[in-house]
Design an enzyme around this catalytic site. Structure first.
Site, PDB file in Angstrom:
ATOM      1  N   LEU A 132       0.701  -1.082   0.146  1.00 29.29           N
ATOM      2  CA  LEU A 132      -0.022   0.092  -0.154  1.00 29.29           C
ATOM      3  C   LEU A 132       0.919   1.208   0.021  1.00 29.29           C
ATOM      4  O   LEU A 132       1.915   1.198   0.651  1.00 29.29           O
ATOM      5  CB  LEU A 132      -1.036   0.063   1.358  1.00 29.29           C
ATOM      6  CG  LEU A 132      -1.999  -0.915   1.476  1.00 29.29           C
ATOM      7  CD1 LEU A 132      -2.759  -1.113   2.667  1.00 29.29           C
ATOM      8  CD2 LEU A 132      -3.090  -1.087   0.289  1.00 29.29           C
ATOM      9  N   ASP A 133       0.463   2.200  -0.704  1.00 22.11           N
ATOM     10  CA  ASP A 133       1.250   3.635  -0.737  1.00 22.11           C
ATOM     11  C   ASP A 133       1.415   3.950   0.716  1.00 22.11           C
ATOM     12  O   ASP A 133       0.657   3.767   1.664  1.00 22.11           O
ATOM     13  CB  ASP A 133       0.553   4.678  -1.419  1.00 22.11           C
ATOM     14  CG  ASP A 133       0.521   4.262  -2.788  1.00 22.11           C
ATOM     15  OD1 ASP A 133       0.989   3.482  -3.488  1.00 22.11           O
ATOM     16  OD2 ASP A 133      -0.715   4.754  -3.521  1.00 22.11           O
ATOM     17  N   LYS A 134       2.362   4.782   1.155  1.00 24.65           N
ATOM     18  CA  LYS A 134       2.562   5.354   2.350  1.00 24.65           C
ATOM     19  C   LYS A 134       1.677   6.149   2.664  1.00 24.65           C
ATOM     20  O   LYS A 134       1.143   6.101   3.975  1.00 24.65           O
ATOM     21  CB  LYS A 134       4.000   6.350   2.243  1.00 24.65           C
ATOM     22  CG  LYS A 134       4.185   6.982   3.524  1.00 24.65           C
ATOM     23  CD  LYS A 134       5.382   7.825   3.358  1.00 24.65           C
ATOM     24  CE  LYS A 134       5.786   8.618   4.899  1.00 24.65           C
ATOM     25  NZ  LYS A 134       7.023   9.285   4.712  1.00 24.65           N
ATOM     26  N   GLU A 135       0.710   6.872   2.004  1.00 19.81           N
ATOM     27  CA  GLU A 135      -0.299   7.615   2.414  1.00 19.81           C
ATOM     28  C   GLU A 135      -1.645   7.065   2.661  1.00 19.81           C
ATOM     29  O   GLU A 135      -2.668   7.408   2.676  1.00 19.81           O
ATOM     30  CB  GLU A 135      -0.525   8.815   1.275  1.00 19.81           C
ATOM     31  CG  GLU A 135       0.628   9.689   1.388  1.00 19.81           C
ATOM     32  CD  GLU A 135       1.628   9.301   0.276  1.00 19.81           C
ATOM     33  OE1 GLU A 135       1.511   8.173  -0.156  1.00 19.81           O
ATOM     34  OE2 GLU A 135       2.605  10.041   0.022  1.00 19.81           O
ATOM     35  N   THR A 136      -1.496   5.509   2.395  1.00 23.61           N
ATOM     36  CA  THR A 136      -2.786   4.570   2.059  1.00 23.61           C
ATOM     37  C   THR A 136      -2.977   4.011   3.490  1.00 23.61           C
ATOM     38  O   THR A 136      -1.883   3.294   3.894  1.00 23.61           O
ATOM     39  CB  THR A 136      -2.961   3.902   0.772  1.00 23.61           C
ATOM     40  OG1 THR A 136      -3.090   4.645  -0.239  1.00 23.61           O
ATOM     41  CG2 THR A 136      -4.352   2.999   1.147  1.00 23.61           C
TER      42      THR A 136
END
Length: 283
Positions: A132-136
């Site tokens: 998952l993306d860092k921001e997700t």
């Protein structure tokens, strides 16, 4: 390492060779070690690779740690881990917003993989199945041994791991839709992806409207593919970027409003249905 699995009721008869090679994707080198060490038992009895296995058979496999060389993972903080599901072979955890899935440099120790390694230490080393993306935030699956890792990877490729995301976007989306646009790298910004009809890779996102207001819409997104930034790029491409998106929204503020809310799969060894929700979610 020793693993014991009972073949599920619907299992189709096959040879031990086919079970290891075709069904469980065991690498050739490891299959050779299993054969020469007589490291596989059927119902507690030694067998040949041409022996047949059937539904209900209990398969015991012994492998050496050296069969699957492990890399060094610095241990993080096990208190950062929220477990949603765990068994002998796999673990699903709830990733916090703002945390990377895995390190990109050998001296990093503050990613989800580092914290999970601390949680599972000393007996088990986790392996990344997807990211998952860092921001997700939200549900993310890891393998607890290298034996199951390629099987989970194949389930992901075959779209047999169901992932449902919550998102909040700018503007009003009036109805459910499917976005089918190829995604490629952005030539001007290495961090970003873009819609690329000619050179991009196929990407399909199904969008279901949950709630809406004049200025924003809460949606569920289901992926048929797993391209980097897929939901973010697709929604931005139709004029509805995610709220808080630092890369694809002109006016980002607050956190990225994207959360991996649900994850479903059938266990590759037991055929058990595993379904988790990563609460509390975005709304």
């Amino acid at each position: 390492m020793k693993f014991t699995m009972t073949l599920p009721d619907h299992f189709a008869e096959m040879t031990v060779k086919d079970l290891l090679e075709e069904e469980w994707l065991v690498p050739r080198k490891v299959r050779h070690f299993i054969r020469t060490r007589k490291g596989l038992l059927i119902n507690g009895e030694p067998c040949h690779f041409q022996s047949f296995v059937h539904a209900g058979d209990v398969i015991t496999i012994s492998i050496e740690a050296s069969d699957y060389p492990e890399r060094t993972i610095l241990l993080g903080d096990k208190k950062q881990i929220e477990v949603l599901y765990e068994d002998e072979h796999l673990i699903i955890v709830n990733k916090p917003y703002g945390m990377k899935t895995h390190p990109n440099q050998p001296d990093e120790a503050d990613t989800l993989l580092n914290h999970l390694a601390a949680y599972l230490a000393p007996a088990v080393q986790p392996h990344v199945v997807h990211r998952l993306d860092k921001e997700t935030s939200g549900a993310i699956l890891f393998a607890k041994n290298p034996f199951v890792l390629p099987i989970l990877g194949r389930l992901l490729e075959q779209k047999k791991i169901y992932r449902r995301y919550q998102a909040v976007v700018h503007g009003a989306i009036k109805k459910d839709l499917t976005i089918n646009k190829k995604i490629g790298r952005d030539r001007h910004d290495r961090r970003k992806r873009r819609i690329d009809p000619k050179g991009g890779k196929p990407a399909i996102t199904h969008v279901t409207v949950a709630k809406q207001s004049p200025n924003q819409t809460m949606v569920f997104c289901q992926l048929d593919t797993g391209r980097t930034h897929q939901i973010r790029v697709h929604l931005a491409s139709i004029g509805h970027p995610l709220i808080g998106d630092p890369l694809y929204s002109r006016n980002p503020h607050g956190r990225l409003m994207l959360h991996a809310y649900e994850l479903h799969l059938r266990h590759p060894f037991t055929d058990q249905e595993i379904a988790v929700q990563a609460l509390p979610g975005l709304w």
